[in-house]
Design a protein around this motif. Structure first.
Motif, PDB file in Angstrom:
ATOM      1  N   MET A  13      -9.569  -1.676   7.482  1.00  0.00           N
ATOM      2  CA  MET A  13      -8.636  -1.836   6.604  1.00  0.00           C
ATOM      3  C   MET A  13      -9.047  -0.851   5.259  1.00  0.00           C
ATOM      4  O   MET A  13     -10.122  -1.279   4.556  1.00  0.00           O
ATOM      5  CB  MET A  13      -8.022  -2.987   6.168  1.00  0.00           C
ATOM      6  CG  MET A  13      -7.358  -3.919   7.160  1.00  0.00           C
ATOM      7  SD  MET A  13      -5.515  -3.294   7.230  1.00  0.00           S
ATOM      8  CE  MET A  13      -5.124  -3.333   5.545  1.00  0.00           C
ATOM      9  N   PRO A  14      -8.168   0.270   4.864  1.00  0.00           N
ATOM     10  CA  PRO A  14      -8.607   0.816   3.528  1.00  0.00           C
ATOM     11  C   PRO A  14      -8.672   0.169   2.452  1.00  0.00           C
ATOM     12  O   PRO A  14      -7.692  -0.953   2.272  1.00  0.00           O
ATOM     13  CB  PRO A  14      -7.464   1.920   3.563  1.00  0.00           C
ATOM     14  CG  PRO A  14      -6.947   2.180   4.812  1.00  0.00           C
ATOM     15  CD  PRO A  14      -7.013   0.767   5.590  1.00  0.00           C
ATOM     16  N   PRO A  15      -9.712  -0.009   1.740  1.00  0.00           N
ATOM     17  CA  PRO A  15      -9.645  -0.662   0.388  1.00  0.00           C
ATOM     18  C   PRO A  15      -8.459  -0.580  -0.411  1.00  0.00           C
ATOM     19  O   PRO A  15      -7.879  -1.685  -1.125  1.00  0.00           O
ATOM     20  CB  PRO A  15     -11.049  -0.343  -0.293  1.00  0.00           C
ATOM     21  CG  PRO A  15     -11.721   0.320   0.751  1.00  0.00           C
ATOM     22  CD  PRO A  15     -10.957   0.991   1.791  1.00  0.00           C
ATOM     23  N   ALA A  16      -7.780   0.633  -0.376  1.00  0.00           N
ATOM     24  CA  ALA A  16      -6.765   0.565  -1.326  1.00  0.00           C
ATOM     25  C   ALA A  16      -5.539  -0.231  -0.749  1.00  0.00           C
ATOM     26  O   ALA A  16      -4.730  -0.614  -1.543  1.00  0.00           O
ATOM     27  CB  ALA A  16      -5.916   2.159  -1.049  1.00  0.00           C
ATOM     28  N   LEU A  17      -5.570  -0.658   0.291  1.00  0.00           N
ATOM     29  CA  LEU A  17      -4.329  -1.464   0.915  1.00  0.00           C
ATOM     30  C   LEU A  17      -4.640  -3.185   0.510  1.00  0.00           C
ATOM     31  O   LEU A  17      -3.685  -3.887   0.610  1.00  0.00           O
ATOM     32  CB  LEU A  17      -4.109  -1.323   2.164  1.00  0.00           C
ATOM     33  CG  LEU A  17      -3.507  -0.029   2.737  1.00  0.00           C
ATOM     34  CD1 LEU A  17      -3.625   0.075   4.278  1.00  0.00           C
ATOM     35  CD2 LEU A  17      -2.259   0.184   2.008  1.00  0.00           C
ATOM     36  N   LEU A  18      -5.862  -3.240   0.135  1.00  0.00           N
ATOM     37  CA  LEU A  18      -6.350  -4.804   0.238  1.00  0.00           C
ATOM     38  C   LEU A  18      -5.682  -5.675  -1.032  1.00  0.00           C
ATOM     39  O   LEU A  18      -5.658  -6.797  -1.296  1.00  0.00           O
ATOM     40  CB  LEU A  18      -7.909  -4.877   0.029  1.00  0.00           C
ATOM     41  CG  LEU A  18      -8.414  -4.408   1.414  1.00  0.00           C
ATOM     42  CD1 LEU A  18      -9.934  -4.464   1.420  1.00  0.00           C
ATOM     43  CD2 LEU A  18      -7.815  -5.346   2.585  1.00  0.00           C
ATOM     44  N   LEU A  30      -0.864   0.053  10.747  1.00  0.00           N
ATOM     45  CA  LEU A  30      -0.673  -0.028  12.114  1.00  0.00           C
ATOM     46  C   LEU A  30       0.425   1.114  12.139  1.00  0.00           C
ATOM     47  O   LEU A  30       0.429   1.735  13.389  1.00  0.00           O
ATOM     48  CB  LEU A  30      -0.282  -1.293  12.627  1.00  0.00           C
ATOM     49  CG  LEU A  30      -1.421  -2.659  12.839  1.00  0.00           C
ATOM     50  CD1 LEU A  30      -0.662  -3.661  13.329  1.00  0.00           C
ATOM     51  CD2 LEU A  30      -2.358  -1.964  14.022  1.00  0.00           C
ATOM     52  N   GLU A  31       1.465   0.983  11.387  1.00  0.00           N
ATOM     53  CA  GLU A  31       2.567   2.073  11.358  1.00  0.00           C
ATOM     54  C   GLU A  31       1.784   3.455  11.141  1.00  0.00           C
ATOM     55  O   GLU A  31       2.636   4.354  11.906  1.00  0.00           O
ATOM     56  CB  GLU A  31       3.596   1.713  10.314  1.00  0.00           C
ATOM     57  CG  GLU A  31       4.499   0.513  10.716  1.00  0.00           C
ATOM     58  CD  GLU A  31       5.444   0.175   9.645  1.00  0.00           C
ATOM     59  OE1 GLU A  31       5.205   0.768   8.477  1.00  0.00           O
ATOM     60  OE2 GLU A  31       6.406  -0.736   9.660  1.00  0.00           O
ATOM     61  N   ARG A  32       0.916   3.464  10.255  1.00  0.00           N
ATOM     62  CA  ARG A  32       0.471   4.635  10.085  1.00  0.00           C
ATOM     63  C   ARG A  32      -0.289   5.260  11.265  1.00  0.00           C
ATOM     64  O   ARG A  32      -0.407   6.657  11.858  1.00  0.00           O
ATOM     65  CB  ARG A  32      -0.721   4.641   8.893  1.00  0.00           C
ATOM     66  CG  ARG A  32      -1.262   6.072   8.480  1.00  0.00           C
ATOM     67  CD  ARG A  32      -2.389   5.871   7.469  1.00  0.00           C
ATOM     68  NE  ARG A  32      -3.672   5.300   7.903  1.00  0.00           N
ATOM     69  CZ  ARG A  32      -4.499   6.112   8.740  1.00  0.00           C
ATOM     70  NH1 ARG A  32      -4.344   7.297   9.002  1.00  0.00           N
ATOM     71  NH2 ARG A  32      -5.638   5.582   9.093  1.00  0.00           N
ATOM     72  N   LEU A  33      -0.678   4.536  11.999  1.00  0.00           N
ATOM     73  CA  LEU A  33      -1.617   4.990  13.128  1.00  0.00           C
ATOM     74  C   LEU A  33      -0.740   4.929  14.482  1.00  0.00           C
ATOM     75  O   LEU A  33      -1.127   6.154  15.257  1.00  0.00           O
ATOM     76  CB  LEU A  33      -2.855   3.635  13.625  1.00  0.00           C
ATOM     77  CG  LEU A  33      -3.977   3.365  12.506  1.00  0.00           C
ATOM     78  CD1 LEU A  33      -4.845   2.224  12.928  1.00  0.00           C
ATOM     79  CD2 LEU A  33      -4.844   4.894  12.439  1.00  0.00           C
ATOM     80  N   PHE A  34       0.145   4.331  14.736  1.00  0.00           N
ATOM     81  CA  PHE A  34       0.788   4.341  15.921  1.00  0.00           C
ATOM     82  C   PHE A  34       2.230   5.050  15.810  1.00  0.00           C
ATOM     83  O   PHE A  34       2.938   5.273  16.871  1.00  0.00           O
ATOM     84  CB  PHE A  34       0.837   2.815  16.282  1.00  0.00           C
ATOM     85  CG  PHE A  34      -0.751   2.384  16.973  1.00  0.00           C
ATOM     86  CD1 PHE A  34      -1.078   2.793  17.937  1.00  0.00           C
ATOM     87  CD2 PHE A  34      -1.062   1.543  15.975  1.00  0.00           C
ATOM     88  CE1 PHE A  34      -2.521   2.450  18.387  1.00  0.00           C
ATOM     89  CE2 PHE A  34      -2.469   0.863  16.414  1.00  0.00           C
ATOM     90  CZ  PHE A  34      -2.970   1.568  17.472  1.00  0.00           C
ATOM     91  N   CYS A  65     -15.199  -1.003   4.123  1.00  0.00           N
ATOM     92  CA  CYS A  65     -14.005  -1.485   4.352  1.00  0.00           C
ATOM     93  C   CYS A  65     -13.946  -2.730   5.425  1.00  0.00           C
ATOM     94  O   CYS A  65     -15.024  -2.824   6.267  1.00  0.00           O
ATOM     95  CB  CYS A  65     -12.856  -0.383   5.063  1.00  0.00           C
ATOM     96  SG  CYS A  65     -13.446   0.183   6.468  1.00  0.00           S
ATOM     97  N   SER A  66     -12.949  -3.552   5.244  1.00  0.00           N
ATOM     98  CA  SER A  66     -12.975  -4.741   6.117  1.00  0.00           C
ATOM     99  C   SER A  66     -12.642  -4.272   7.420  1.00  0.00           C
ATOM    100  O   SER A  66     -11.484  -3.665   7.516  1.00  0.00           O
ATOM    101  CB  SER A  66     -12.369  -5.995   5.422  1.00  0.00           C
ATOM    102  OG  SER A  66     -12.789  -6.389   4.396  1.00  0.00           O
ATOM    103  N   THR A  67     -12.939  -4.951   8.716  1.00  0.00           N
ATOM    104  CA  THR A  67     -12.534  -4.753   9.869  1.00  0.00           C
ATOM    105  C   THR A  67     -11.845  -5.967  10.563  1.00  0.00           C
ATOM    106  O   THR A  67     -12.505  -6.962  10.456  1.00  0.00           O
ATOM    107  CB  THR A  67     -13.473  -4.196  11.085  1.00  0.00           C
ATOM    108  OG1 THR A  67     -13.874  -2.956  10.240  1.00  0.00           O
ATOM    109  CG2 THR A  67     -12.993  -3.846  12.300  1.00  0.00           C
TER     110      THR A  67
END
Length: 203
Positions: A13-18, A30-34, A65-67
């Motif tokens: 998870m990118p830190p900017a989204l946390l 997930l939407e960005r990736l898939f 970042c957190s996984t």
């Protein structure tokens, strides 16, 4: 035509989204990736349907970042062989017709899978010659009903020349060889007569 596929994925998870609620942040990533991507043997991702479970949140050494281990379902466009679809003709060449479903355009109807009597005219357009001598052209933007004859997921090419066609990770071959297949306009009168006959029988 549309199916749900369950997937597990280790998601950094990118830190900017946390700063956002966790599930919202995960769905956005997930939407960005898939989204709008083709997954081999699964089809084209249309949307992230839901998130089933989230585990972890670990920060591994050397990473900022957190996984999370995320289990989720994707809504996939994956027609089955033999399914009948309706699209619009988007192009043509010496090999056959190209068809679009608006959200997916890598569909080809090769010449050998067209109705008997279909030939290519001098202007490049394909047309079906009837027994009465009529010429029924298949034009751009005409609605066409076709049967899915095959679906391919070709491997990504190592090299691609400048004049090569854009790589298509999912390719559908269609057929209009059969009753009820082809331009919707060809069969409209017959379908209206069938509906009228059915109504008359019911009265």
């Amino acid at each position: 035509m549309f199916v749900l596929s369950q997937i597990e994925h280790n998601l950094p998870m990118p830190p900017a989204l946390l700063s956002r609620p966790l599930l919202d942040a995960i769905k956005a990533e997930l939407e960005r990736l898939f989204l709008d991507k083709v997954l081999a043997n699964l089809g084209l991702c249309v949307s992230v349907y839901d998130i089933i479970s989230v585990e972890g949140g670990f920060i591994f050494p050397g990473e900022g970042c957190s996984t999370y281990k995320v289990s989720f379902r994707l809504l996939m466009f994956r027609p089955f062989t033999g399914e009948v679809l309706v699209g619009k003709i988007s192009g043509y060449d010496e090999k056959g017709l190209q068809v679009s479903l608006d959200f997916f355009s890598d569909i080809c109807i090769p010449a050998h899978l067209m109705q008997f009597g279909t030939v290519r005219g001098e202007d490049g357009r394909w047309m079906m010659k009837t027994e009465e001598g009529d010429e029924l052209h298949l034009d751009i933007d005409d609605e066409i009903r076709f049967l899915v004859s095959s679906i391919k997921y070709p491997p990504i090419p190592v090299e691609q020349k400048e004049d090569d066609k854009l790589f298509a990770p999912m390719q559908i071959n269609g057929s209009i060889k059969g009753d009820g297949l082809g331009l919707l306009a060809w069969w409209a009168a017959d379908e209206e007569e069938a509906e009228e006959d059915a109504e008359a029988e019911g009265e």
